[in-house]
Design an enzyme around this catalytic site. Structure first.
Site, PDB file in Angstrom:
ATOM      1  CB  SER A  35      -0.920   0.011   1.225  1.00  0.00           C
ATOM      2  OG  SER A  35      -1.824  -1.069   1.176  1.00  0.00           O
ATOM      3  CE  LYS A  47      -5.361  -1.582   1.744  1.00  0.00           C
ATOM      4  NZ  LYS A  47      -4.087  -2.294   1.811  1.00  0.00           N
ATOM      5  CE  LYS A  90       1.744   2.452   4.705  1.00  0.00           C
ATOM      6  NZ  LYS A  90       1.324   1.634   3.520  1.00  0.00           N
TER       7      LYS A  90
END
Length: 305
Positions: free
Chosen positions: A105, A179, A247
């Site tokens: 990711s 995502k 994150k």
């Protein structure tokens, strides 16, 4: 029996870079499906654990990709992917026509940069982040969001089938955007469930029975099932560490700034995860946001006394 694209064809060689919480079960699924897989991880012991299941273990990322037809990466962030692909010499060793499938990711602009740099070397790039956590990786039920050339994604259908369900969502970077949107929903829903758990307990109800009562109603979700269960059982060993959730939320914020968007719910839950991580919760599962919200409410209660 070894999988191949056509009868009698030589099976494609797979290199898998990054065999941590998610990478190890994904590589294991590929091995069980009959693919020849070479694995590498910074912590070699995590890669060696797969040798008993038939994986070849490489001493370096560069060694792992020599002769590979398909290279999977499952690394912590964009910086790590850039380092492995370009600073450790992996990209320069890939043969023309090879395919890099980045299931990490990372920020969409970085994914697009990687795709362009590899394209110049006649190497295909698919950004294919996944959702479903460790449970989905182990079961082969991951949701895979693939950005890049649709024909290349289709050519990997038998490979992706070992891991879960793949959907081509658009050009390079589109997988990462999807995502991030997925992570928005996950984070906000975790926050909503955690707050609801606090409310029902304050009102004298059982958290366990509350979760049981709303199953099958409009609030039902995979997150209520899995992460709501973690909250009830107070079991917060990381399937998805909170530092990685943060994150991703930071990356969402960066994209929102780039597109000129105001995403207030995302901003609020991002603040809560930032505080939770700063308070030592970085390696706690993201469902552990409940602990942070409990602490806040405990402080409020103490102030009222």
């Amino acid at each position: 029996m070894t999988p191949s694209d056509s009868a009698g064809a030589k099976p494609r060689q797979i290199a898998f870079l990054g065999t941590g919480l998610m990478g190890a079960p994904m590589a294991r699924r590929l091995l069980k499906a009959g693919f020849p897989v070479t694995v590498w991880n910074r912590d070699r012991s995590k890669a060696e654990a797969l040798s008993v299941e038939g994986a070849a273990v490489a001493a370096s990322a560069a060694d792992a990709v020599r002769g590979a037809d398909i290279v999977f990466t499952m690394l912590s962030d964009g910086k790590a992917v850039t380092d492995v692909l370009f600073n450790q010499g992996v990209a320069g060793l890939l043969k023309p026509g090879a395919i890099v499938v980045d299931t990490s990711s990372i920020a969409p602009p970085i994914a697009r940069e990687h795709a362009e740099a590899l394209r110049q070397q006649q190497v295909h790039h698919i950004d294919a982040p996944v959702s479903g956590g460790v449970v989905g990786a182990e079961a082969g039920t991951l949701a895979i969001m693939a950005g890049g050339d649709a024909a290349i994604v289709e050519s990997l259908s038998n490979v992706f089938a070992a891991l879960g369900r793949v959907t081509h969502v658009g050009p390079s970077g589109a997988g990462q955007i999807c995502k991030l949107a997925n992570q928005q929903i996950v984070a906000i829903t975790i926050g909503a469930i955690a707050e609801a758990m606090i409310l029902v307990e304050a009102g004298g109800a059982s958290r366990e029975k509350f979760r049981e009562a709303i199953r099958g109603g409009f609030a039902e979700s995979r997150i209520l099932d899995l992460h709501g269960g973690r909250m009830v059982n107070r079991s917060f060993a990381p399937g998805g560490p909170s530092r990685l959730q943060l994150k991703d939320l930071d990356a969402v914020a960066a994209m929102a700034d780039l597109f000129g968007l105001d995403l207030p719910l995302t901003a609020m839950v991002r603040d809560e995860f930032r505080d939770f991580v700063a308070d030592g919760g970085g390696d706690t599962d993201h469902s552990g946001l409940l602990l942070h919200l409990e602490k806040i409410n405990q402080r409020m209660g103490e102030k009222k006394l």
